[in-house]
Design a protein around this motif. Structure first.
Motif: not given
Length: 290
Positions: A170-171, A173-174, A177-178
């Motif tokens: 998740t980290e 991906e975050t 994404t940015a």
């Protein structure tokens, strides 16, 4: 985790070597050494989190076998006959692509493993069901009813994943994404569609779109491998997969290079922050395939 030299040093050396110490415009190509450094950091982390393809397949097969055994145990409590087929190990065969992000999806394999999964699934149909073939219609009806009841009772078994894998995924991906919204990366991603059109003859917007477009080319496996292997549509789809996968590697590289260069400082912090968890994850995957 293997220790990596400071990304700041790489960026500095790259700037001095190329004479580009001043600000770089968004459209400029990624600095090779910095992009490579970022990619190495990401690949080390990804290998620990997601394991190798063989390790993922082993985890998927172990989960499928466990589920089949639970179904068989449930069926044994009924009067209905049951034949357990070997589970397909190809459900997790696709390249890793966290968040379906184009900058994180694997490249360079020359395949999306779609043809391989299709072939294996068709081969399983050719095996048939020796017990089922001998049943009367009444026995088949009884088996179907009992099996439906067991499927509703037995929970699906998910493949084992290392502790902390979801949090780390998740980290990442975050983070990416940015990063994909940064001008240089976004510009490179925008050119992907035209590149794929030129090299593979298809219009797609990113990795996931390309993967699905290839997958749609394959005919159903319902006729079994003995017939499917001679199906011109299947053969054309397999050839197209190779062409599309090779084009995808080339067309996504500029965006991936930009993203890895931009992410390198954050990835260095990430690998330091999760060093013990990444080491533990690697050890966990080694046990799965061991």
């Amino acid at each position: 985790m293997k220790k990596i030299i400071s990304i700041a040093a790489v960026l500095c050396c790259g700037a001095l070597a190329t004479g580009c110490a001043q600000s770089i415009q968004a459209a400029a190509p990624a600095e090779p050494a910095a992009a490579r450094q970022g990619l190495e950091l990401y690949q080390q982390a990804a290998l620990s989190i997601f394991g190798t393809r063989d390790q993922r397949l082993a985890a998927e097969k172990a989960a499928a076998d466990k589920y089949q055994n639970a179904i068989a145990a449930c069926m044994s409590a009924t009067d209905a006959p049951y034949y357990t087929k070997a589970a397909s190990p190809h459900q997790a065969g696709a390249p890793t692509a966290p968040g379906d992000l184009s900058t994180l999806a694997e490249t360079g394999n020359g395949t999306f493993y779609i043809a391989e999964a299709s072939r294996y699934g068709a081969q399983q149909l050719d095996r048939g069901d020796p017990l089922y073939d001998k049943l009367t219609q009444a026995q088949r009806d009884a088996q179907g009813k009992a099996l439906s009841g067991c499927i509703s009772k037995v929970p699906v078994v998910q493949p084992a994943r290392p502790a902390g894998a979801q949090q780390m995924t998740t980290e990442l991906e975050t983070m990416f994404t940015a990063i994909e919204k940064q001008p240089a990366v976004a510009s490179a991603l925008k050119s992907y569609s035209d590149c794929m059109s030129d090299k593979a003859g298809i219009k797609t917007t990113g990795y996931l779109d390309t993967f699905l477009a290839v997958q749609e080319k394959f005919p159903t496996t319902s006729e079994g491998w003995s017939k499917l292997q001679n199906n011109p549509d299947w053969q054309a789809a397999a050839a197209f997969e190779t062409k599309a996968a090779e084009a995808d590697t080339t067309c996504r590289k500029p965006a991936q290079d930009q993203a890895m260069q931009a992410a390198a400082p954050q990835l260095q912090q990430f690998t330091s922050k999760y060093e013990s968890q990444l080491d533990a994850a690697s050890a966990s995957w080694a046990k799965v395939a061991g």
